[in-house]
Design a protein around this motif. Structure first.
Motif, PDB file in Angstrom:
ATOM      1  N   GLN A 145       0.706  -1.306  -0.092  1.00  0.00           N
ATOM      2  CA  GLN A 145       0.030   0.220  -0.060  1.00  0.00           C
ATOM      3  C   GLN A 145       0.799   0.946  -0.061  1.00  0.00           C
ATOM      4  O   GLN A 145       0.660   2.296  -0.700  1.00  0.00           O
ATOM      5  CB  GLN A 145      -0.885  -0.106   1.249  1.00  0.00           C
ATOM      6  CG  GLN A 145      -2.036  -1.056   1.256  1.00  0.00           C
ATOM      7  CD  GLN A 145      -2.801  -1.162   2.532  1.00  0.00           C
ATOM      8  OE1 GLN A 145      -2.458  -0.810   3.597  1.00  0.00           O
ATOM      9  NE2 GLN A 145      -4.045  -2.022   2.256  1.00  0.00           N
ATOM     10  N   LYS A 146       1.811   1.138   0.704  1.00  0.00           N
ATOM     11  CA  LYS A 146       2.832   2.247   0.557  1.00  0.00           C
ATOM     12  C   LYS A 146       3.714   2.516  -0.513  1.00  0.00           C
ATOM     13  O   LYS A 146       3.845   3.635  -1.062  1.00  0.00           O
ATOM     14  CB  LYS A 146       3.956   2.105   1.925  1.00  0.00           C
ATOM     15  CG  LYS A 146       3.388   2.432   3.368  1.00  0.00           C
ATOM     16  CD  LYS A 146       2.888   3.879   3.545  1.00  0.00           C
ATOM     17  CE  LYS A 146       2.263   4.002   5.062  1.00  0.00           C
ATOM     18  NZ  LYS A 146       1.947   5.469   5.006  1.00  0.00           N
ATOM     19  N   ILE A 147       3.880   1.380  -1.289  1.00  0.00           N
ATOM     20  CA  ILE A 147       4.444   1.470  -2.436  1.00  0.00           C
ATOM     21  C   ILE A 147       3.567   2.168  -3.526  1.00  0.00           C
ATOM     22  O   ILE A 147       4.114   2.948  -4.429  1.00  0.00           O
ATOM     23  CB  ILE A 147       5.115   0.081  -2.942  1.00  0.00           C
ATOM     24  CG1 ILE A 147       6.167  -0.365  -2.074  1.00  0.00           C
ATOM     25  CG2 ILE A 147       5.320   0.038  -4.482  1.00  0.00           C
ATOM     26  CD1 ILE A 147       6.541  -1.684  -2.456  1.00  0.00           C
ATOM     27  N   GLU A 148       2.195   1.831  -3.538  1.00  0.00           N
ATOM     28  CA  GLU A 148       1.363   2.627  -4.449  1.00  0.00           C
ATOM     29  C   GLU A 148       1.213   3.844  -4.160  1.00  0.00           C
ATOM     30  O   GLU A 148       0.958   4.765  -5.069  1.00  0.00           O
ATOM     31  CB  GLU A 148       0.028   1.687  -4.192  1.00  0.00           C
ATOM     32  CG  GLU A 148       0.068   0.181  -4.821  1.00  0.00           C
ATOM     33  CD  GLU A 148       0.484   0.095  -6.222  1.00  0.00           C
ATOM     34  OE1 GLU A 148       0.172   0.806  -7.126  1.00  0.00           O
ATOM     35  OE2 GLU A 148       1.498  -0.586  -6.541  1.00  0.00           O
ATOM     36  N   LEU A 195       4.531  10.299  -7.214  1.00  0.00           N
ATOM     37  CA  LEU A 195       5.575  10.308  -8.067  1.00  0.00           C
ATOM     38  C   LEU A 195       4.828  11.069  -9.383  1.00  0.00           C
ATOM     39  O   LEU A 195       5.378  11.883 -10.012  1.00  0.00           O
ATOM     40  CB  LEU A 195       6.475   9.321  -8.598  1.00  0.00           C
ATOM     41  CG  LEU A 195       7.618   8.816  -8.134  1.00  0.00           C
ATOM     42  CD1 LEU A 195       8.304   7.480  -8.615  1.00  0.00           C
ATOM     43  CD2 LEU A 195       8.731  10.183  -8.048  1.00  0.00           C
ATOM     44  N   LYS A 196       3.688  10.501  -9.866  1.00  0.00           N
ATOM     45  CA  LYS A 196       2.936  10.978 -10.767  1.00  0.00           C
ATOM     46  C   LYS A 196       2.666  12.317 -10.793  1.00  0.00           C
ATOM     47  O   LYS A 196       2.206  13.121 -11.789  1.00  0.00           O
ATOM     48  CB  LYS A 196       1.667  10.211 -10.964  1.00  0.00           C
ATOM     49  CG  LYS A 196       2.144   8.783 -11.602  1.00  0.00           C
ATOM     50  CD  LYS A 196       0.864   7.818 -12.013  1.00  0.00           C
ATOM     51  CE  LYS A 196       1.151   6.444 -12.298  1.00  0.00           C
ATOM     52  NZ  LYS A 196      -0.098   5.823 -12.644  1.00  0.00           N
ATOM     53  N   ASN A 197       2.314  12.949  -9.215  1.00  0.00           N
ATOM     54  CA  ASN A 197       1.853  14.067  -9.078  1.00  0.00           C
ATOM     55  C   ASN A 197       3.198  15.070  -8.881  1.00  0.00           C
ATOM     56  O   ASN A 197       3.062  16.132  -8.354  1.00  0.00           O
ATOM     57  CB  ASN A 197       1.170  14.100  -7.775  1.00  0.00           C
ATOM     58  CG  ASN A 197      -0.090  13.587  -8.197  1.00  0.00           C
ATOM     59  OD1 ASN A 197      -0.831  13.749  -9.214  1.00  0.00           O
ATOM     60  ND2 ASN A 197      -0.824  13.017  -7.180  1.00  0.00           N
ATOM     61  N   ASN A 198       4.375  14.617  -9.168  1.00  0.00           N
ATOM     62  CA  ASN A 198       5.868  15.046  -8.971  1.00  0.00           C
ATOM     63  C   ASN A 198       6.042  15.507  -7.648  1.00  0.00           C
ATOM     64  O   ASN A 198       6.504  16.615  -7.277  1.00  0.00           O
ATOM     65  CB  ASN A 198       5.592  16.577  -9.786  1.00  0.00           C
ATOM     66  CG  ASN A 198       5.569  16.274 -11.439  1.00  0.00           C
ATOM     67  OD1 ASN A 198       6.315  15.170 -11.859  1.00  0.00           O
ATOM     68  ND2 ASN A 198       4.804  16.706 -12.132  1.00  0.00           N
ATOM     69  N   ASP A 199       5.416  14.893  -6.748  1.00  0.00           N
ATOM     70  CA  ASP A 199       5.651  15.202  -5.315  1.00  0.00           C
ATOM     71  C   ASP A 199       6.811  14.079  -4.920  1.00  0.00           C
ATOM     72  O   ASP A 199       6.444  13.045  -4.224  1.00  0.00           O
ATOM     73  CB  ASP A 199       4.449  14.819  -4.547  1.00  0.00           C
ATOM     74  CG  ASP A 199       4.470  15.240  -3.028  1.00  0.00           C
ATOM     75  OD1 ASP A 199       5.782  15.648  -2.622  1.00  0.00           O
ATOM     76  OD2 ASP A 199       3.474  15.543  -2.345  1.00  0.00           O
ATOM     77  N   SER A 200       7.971  14.396  -5.056  1.00  0.00           N
ATOM     78  CA  SER A 200       9.210  13.510  -4.785  1.00  0.00           C
ATOM     79  C   SER A 200       9.341  13.352  -3.480  1.00  0.00           C
ATOM     80  O   SER A 200       9.708  12.343  -2.898  1.00  0.00           O
ATOM     81  CB  SER A 200      10.200  14.064  -5.568  1.00  0.00           C
ATOM     82  OG  SER A 200      10.813  15.450  -5.183  1.00  0.00           O
ATOM     83  N   SER A 218      12.727  -4.035  -4.759  1.00  0.00           N
ATOM     84  CA  SER A 218      13.306  -3.787  -5.842  1.00  0.00           C
ATOM     85  C   SER A 218      12.434  -2.502  -6.403  1.00  0.00           C
ATOM     86  O   SER A 218      12.836  -1.132  -6.914  1.00  0.00           O
ATOM     87  CB  SER A 218      12.971  -4.814  -7.002  1.00  0.00           C
ATOM     88  OG  SER A 218      13.614  -4.377  -8.283  1.00  0.00           O
ATOM     89  N   ALA A 219      11.046  -2.587  -6.095  1.00  0.00           N
ATOM     90  CA  ALA A 219      10.230  -1.433  -6.374  1.00  0.00           C
ATOM     91  C   ALA A 219      10.471  -0.162  -5.697  1.00  0.00           C
ATOM     92  O   ALA A 219      10.706   0.772  -6.081  1.00  0.00           O
ATOM     93  CB  ALA A 219       8.877  -1.809  -6.200  1.00  0.00           C
ATOM     94  N   ILE A 220      10.690  -0.363  -4.211  1.00  0.00           N
ATOM     95  CA  ILE A 220      11.188   0.689  -3.328  1.00  0.00           C
ATOM     96  C   ILE A 220      12.565   1.259  -3.943  1.00  0.00           C
ATOM     97  O   ILE A 220      12.617   2.591  -4.011  1.00  0.00           O
ATOM     98  CB  ILE A 220      11.343   0.150  -2.010  1.00  0.00           C
ATOM     99  CG1 ILE A 220       9.892  -0.122  -1.175  1.00  0.00           C
ATOM    100  CG2 ILE A 220      12.021   1.142  -1.240  1.00  0.00           C
ATOM    101  CD1 ILE A 220      10.378  -1.219  -0.120  1.00  0.00           C
ATOM    102  N   GLU A 221      13.655   0.578  -4.105  1.00  0.00           N
ATOM    103  CA  GLU A 221      14.654   1.037  -4.757  1.00  0.00           C
ATOM    104  C   GLU A 221      14.516   1.774  -5.960  1.00  0.00           C
ATOM    105  O   GLU A 221      15.078   2.969  -6.230  1.00  0.00           O
ATOM    106  CB  GLU A 221      15.835  -0.203  -5.095  1.00  0.00           C
ATOM    107  CG  GLU A 221      16.096  -0.690  -3.527  1.00  0.00           C
ATOM    108  CD  GLU A 221      16.924  -1.943  -3.736  1.00  0.00           C
ATOM    109  OE1 GLU A 221      17.157  -2.450  -5.019  1.00  0.00           O
ATOM    110  OE2 GLU A 221      17.444  -2.680  -2.857  1.00  0.00           O
ATOM    111  N   ASP A 222      13.753   1.349  -6.852  1.00  0.00           N
ATOM    112  CA  ASP A 222      13.492   2.018  -8.111  1.00  0.00           C
ATOM    113  C   ASP A 222      12.717   3.417  -7.986  1.00  0.00           C
ATOM    114  O   ASP A 222      13.190   4.407  -8.627  1.00  0.00           O
ATOM    115  CB  ASP A 222      12.689   0.978  -9.111  1.00  0.00           C
ATOM    116  CG  ASP A 222      12.434   1.679 -10.522  1.00  0.00           C
ATOM    117  OD1 ASP A 222      13.276   2.181 -11.032  1.00  0.00           O
ATOM    118  OD2 ASP A 222      11.313   2.028 -11.010  1.00  0.00           O
ATOM    119  N   ILE A 223      11.682   3.529  -7.254  1.00  0.00           N
ATOM    120  CA  ILE A 223      11.087   4.513  -6.785  1.00  0.00           C
ATOM    121  C   ILE A 223      11.878   5.650  -6.221  1.00  0.00           C
ATOM    122  O   ILE A 223      11.873   6.708  -6.563  1.00  0.00           O
ATOM    123  CB  ILE A 223       9.848   4.363  -5.980  1.00  0.00           C
ATOM    124  CG1 ILE A 223       8.730   3.269  -6.569  1.00  0.00           C
ATOM    125  CG2 ILE A 223       9.040   5.689  -5.669  1.00  0.00           C
ATOM    126  CD1 ILE A 223       7.792   3.030  -5.892  1.00  0.00           C
TER     127      ILE A 223
END
Length: 238
Positions: free
Chosen positions: A145-148, A154-159, A206-211
């Motif tokens: 849920q946190k990854i989503e 990210l899509k909202n440009n809120d890094s 892996s998803a966490i590291e990529d984000i």
């Protein structure tokens, strides 16, 4: 650390479970995880202090048994596919001593005649299996849920929000991985990914590291944002 244990103390002669054969009969390996220790009180120590120390030794045996079993399981699962080595249990194998176990039964006995203390700790595998399987499922669901949430940020440009959510997801995985170690020990030689979910855990890492990489690239690496990344990360990991 081991917690959730309950103990009984017997002041009597040598307990029958001090015998290796009787102990194995009472706590068969197929049903129990067991640790045992004994020590002679040569320094006239308070029996309670002596028993407390050897209880730690007995629990330490369980920790070491789990560590060695997980290492053996991970080694047996190394496969080579298209010249690439894949280790299914890479994310959950470590030599960490901070393993937590719940549901331990502790039996202590001190023989005042021989001045020897005895401790046996045990846990039923079926009870451990249900408890730790639920921890794995719950932890991975919350992390997902946190990854989503991070992907949406990210899509909202809120890094900054994306990184915050990623670090929170990452902070959930150590408990999952500790629970997976216990499951691997219980299911040694008969492990299924449906029980342990090691591949799901590896994909989440892996998803966490990529984000995180994407968030850092899109942040522009300003001093303020970099400080936020570092401070927030350290706080969550601690």
């Amino acid at each position: 650390t081991l917690f959730g244990s309950f103990s009984t103390l017997i002041k009597a002669q040598t307990p029958d479970w001090a015998s290796d054969s009787i102990r194995k009969f009472r706590y068969p390996e197929r049903d129990y995880l067991v640790g045992y220790a004994s020590e002679k009180n040569t320094s006239k120590e308070d029996p309670q202090i002596l028993l407390g120390r050897i209880e730690g030794y007995a629990k330490g045996q369980l920790i070491e048994y789990i560590r060695v079993t997980v290492q053996s399981e991970s080694t047996s699962e190394v496969t080579e596919v298209n010249d690439n080595i894949q280790k299914k249990f890479r994310s959950i194998y470590s030599t960490s001593s901070n393993l937590e176990l719940t549901g331990l039964k502790v039996e202590k006995s001190y023989d005042p005649k021989t001045k020897i203390g005895y401790v046996v700790v045990s846990a039923r595998k079926i009870e451990l299996f249900g408890y730790y399987k639920s921890i794995v499922e719950s932890g991975l669901t919350k992390s997902s849920q946190k990854i989503e949430e991070a992907k949406a940020a990210l899509k909202n440009n809120d890094s900054q929000h994306a990184l915050k959510a990623c670090l929170e997801a990452s902070n959930l995985l150590p408990e999952v991985e500790q629970a997976q170690k216990v499951l691997l020990t219980i299911k040694a030689g008969n492990t299924t990914d449906a029980d342990v979910q090691n591949e799901r855990t590896a994909k989440q890492r892996s998803a966490i590291e990529d984000i995180i990489r994407q968030a850092q690239r899109s942040s522009g690496n300003t001093i303020d944002e970099a400080s936020f990344f570092i401070a927030r990360g350290l706080k969550l990991q601690t």
